[in-house]
Design a protein around this motif. Sequence first.
Motif: not given
Lengths: 749, 414
Positions: B57-83
């Motif tokens: 929810d664009g208006q309610r994304l908290s800082f903590a969730t944003e950090l965790r979201l980006l961290a999960e995306m980086r996990r995929l990046e590490t394994e070469g999985i595109q999003v």
Amino acid sequence: MGDGRVVEVRRRLASSPRGVMKAEGDSVNLANRPLPETGQVARVVFRQVYSLTLAELAGLERESWDLVQDRLVSAMAAPDLRSARVVAGELEGEAARLWRPDRRGRPRARGVQERIRRLGGEHRGAVERDRELREKAAARGQAEDDLERLRGELAELRERRGEVERLVHLAPVRGRLVRIRELEQRAGAANELKGLPTDPAARRAELGEAAEAAAERMESLRGVAGVVAREEDSRRLREVAARVLAEPLSEVDRTAFAKVRLDELGEAVRLFQSRHSERKIAQQGLHDTERFRLAGAAPSGGWRLALWIACFALGGAAAWVARHAPDALSPLPGIEASPEAVLWMGFGLGLLGSVFLFLWLDAGRQRRGHRRRLSVTRRDWRSEIQRLQHGEHVAQQRVVASLGGLPIQEERIRAPDYELHATLERIVELVGEREGRDDAARGQLERIESELRELEAERNDSISALRELESRLKAIGGGDLVRGEVEAQERLSALARARELGREVEREHPDLAEVEARIREAEKAGEGWGSLDASLEDTDRRIAELVERVEEARAAIATLEAEIEHLQRGETADRIQGRIEAAMRELDEVRERRDRALLLARVLAEAERRFREAHQPDLLPRAADYLRHITLGRYDRIELGEGAEDSLQLLGPVAPAPRPVGSLSQGTREQVYMALRLAVIDHLDADGERLPLFMDETLVNWDAWRRDRALELLERVAERRQLFVFTCHPAMAADIEDRGGRVVALERR
Amino acid sequence: MRLIHIADVHLDSAFATRRGEARRRLRQAAFDAFRRCVELALAERVDALLIAGDLFDGQRLSFATELRLLAEMRRLETEGIQVVYAAGNHDPGCAAAGRSLAWPSNVTVAAGDGPVVVAVAGRSGRTVGHVAAIGHADASVTDDLSRRLVPVGESDLPQAALLHTQVRSSVGSAGHRPYAPSALEKLRGAGFDYWALGHVHQREELSADPPVHYPGSLQGRGGRETGPSGALLVDLSVRGQPTVEFRELSPIRWESLESAELASAGTVDELAADLETAWRRARAEDRGGAETEWMAAITLAGASPLWRELADPDERAALADEVANRIGALGCEIDARGVHPPAFVEDHAGRQDVLGAALDLAGRVRAGQERLGIAEEELAGFDRGRDGTVDHYVGRLLAGAEEELLVRMLVSGR
């Protein structure tokens, strides 16, 4: 039935639906269905309205008349119904407790709205907190980047400090290495200095001194060797030797003394002296002969006699003075001369006179000898003189030969005398004493000789070395010995110092090659060796500054992390939004419940209004009619009062002003109630079959007058409908029977 | 080309459940489901993760969730999985409060500026397929965005399309507003091997050939999103033989329970026991996962002697809590709007008293045959957008009014 038909109905008054209707010979199973003729009144209504019980009347005492009125008027007297007005009021109350259009009270909706507002504030706070959190996180990221950068700078600076520190430790080494290089440069070609002494001047002096010393030593040794027992410092030996030696004793080879043959010398000297004396005698004799010949005078010895006399005279005089004139013995102030001393002086003079007497006598002897000689002829004297001169010469030769090459004074050689022999003897004796006194002296001679040889060699070496040294020094000094000396010394000093420093450095730094490599690297890197301390100080200062900044950064990060942690403890916006939405759903529900309650209340109110409008016009006149009967005309009108309560009011001859029923007595209210109930019943089945009315002990508590009035009324009612009155009072049954009613006795089972 | 297709994750969206703990868990469950999706992608070694909108929810994304979201995306990046992530109406522009996120390099965002085509690289580094995506630029897109997605020409590799849309013929579209509408026939004829859609929260296969799918929400958000939620594992490796397999990822399942047999429960405790029995019976047929947590959405309707209690929010909340405790659910929501008193209106029909008149009037007003003359301003809860007309609103509110009036008016109804 109203049309005269008779319908017989049998029903079991129980839960099981059994009922049979018989009419005009037909039998119909009703089950629990209502009679067709009763369709105009709902069963439930009939059940409730068409029965009037004592309890109902008794309940009037407890119940508010308004409720009763409502039940009577609005519910058509159905006892199972609550007052519509009351129910509507409850609904409106519920609605008001849920939501109000005004600000009165505290309806639930307001509480929810306030909660929503509060949550809205919390939501804004959460959004702000999130924004601040992001800012803090960004700031922390920046601070961490800064800290990382500062740490990097600090690490670099510490590394630099370490490097500078190492350079500081290397600086002395480098300094020494530089110094060594300078010294080596100063020293120049090492081959030029090879073998040179560190202090050429001193070495020259040393060599010179060594040569001199060697020479001196040699001389000294020679002296020692020449005169073994001779003490270099023996003045006596020197004095003795000076009498006869032609050279200083120190220059005479001591070994020469060993070569002197004293016996032969003594013989030779005696021979010479003898011959010389004889020659002299001969010559004298010749001379005397010549003189005696000439003068013939013999040496007199008269002076000796004179002296003898003089001495005796003086001696005698002294003795006489001492004996006879002692006061004249102090010729001089301060000098005391005692008679004894003068006596002894006289004795001494006498003795001296004796000596002169002897000499005079000896002279006489000599004169006699001389005379004897004079007896020899002049020829013999000349021949004797020649023979004696030859003998002197031979004796001189023998003296020289016996001297062993010892350098003797010429005059001593020419006229060797006993003094010469004695002196040489003394010298030899002295030297011999030494030789005889110490066997080591002989060895020492050998050693001396050996040492002399060594000294000679040494001296030669020293001289040779000196020559060589000077040659090299001149070469170094460009031909100038002094300059070369100075130059060589400086160069040698530099070389020595360089080597000393080199050894120190190697001793202190076993890894010198590595150290030198580091120094070269540092030099290649352009290190300012002269400013290392300042550089170190500056580096330390910068490190301290950076440490402080690192600590500040850490503190700032810690503060930010604490702030972030504090901010994260707060509820997030989405969670608060969830609570807001839940509250809004609750608010929606509260509003809808309120609206529903309001609608229901409106429905009830409207229904009642309509019902009243529809039925009240008929109902109240009917009831008034009944009331007039039942009150014997005291009250003959029932009206709805003005006001919200719409309360019924009575009017009549006894009440020209409306009297609210609620304010009347219980008995009057019961009469009004009955009138209204009967009016309701008439109203309900006005369009259909009049349904029977059931009354159960209804009038039992009425007073006789009212009861009579009621029974009269019931008599009228019974004209239109069946009326069943249940009572356990025989009087009541009899009264009703008197009024035309039929009494049916119900047996108890 | 192997893909994971998810949509409607709604990270940090608000949950309006009563219980604070349930709200907390539901919020966490959304992220847990996403994290499980990432782990599934890693375990299955897929080539790409497709997100068809409403990731947060664009208006309610908290800082903590944003950090965790980006961290999960980086996990995929590490394994070469595109999003590949196409924006939806809740996250238009893929932005949080108007601010773009610092996506890692493996994330391609279709933020609404136009269609993007991503060449998906396999493990060997060679391109194994293409994904065309287009996102919502704002929250009120009404155009058919699917028309702007065109397959890459002359490619033998599989091609997928990614879009947040409401297909008009989808079953779930009834419950959603018509954002970015599209037509199924057009999607099927567009030439893509797979359509990865998002927006409708119910999992639905709109077409098998070519496959057009809604994966449903990644984590059920309310009583209307019951059943297991998760992702679709899509294999397009063999042209013409796509496989689409559902994988449950949601830690919490919403399940509904309807009960109209309320007359026998004379007390709240009895009703709670009845509901527990009904729930357990339902769970015996569908047990869910070993670690599944439950949210119960119970709808009560019919006559109940507890109609007063069920009409009271506090009493209803207490009942919901009791039921939740009994069945071991995280939370329970009870809808009792259909509950009415156990009164038999027909028995009182025709009463010639005010009750009869009220019953008659209530029925007529509810049916819209009569009006009470209530002004719109007098109604506290009327919402023209939701209720349309006052009559419609009044009619809705007066459902069961006769029963309630009966019970209220009858002395025995107390």
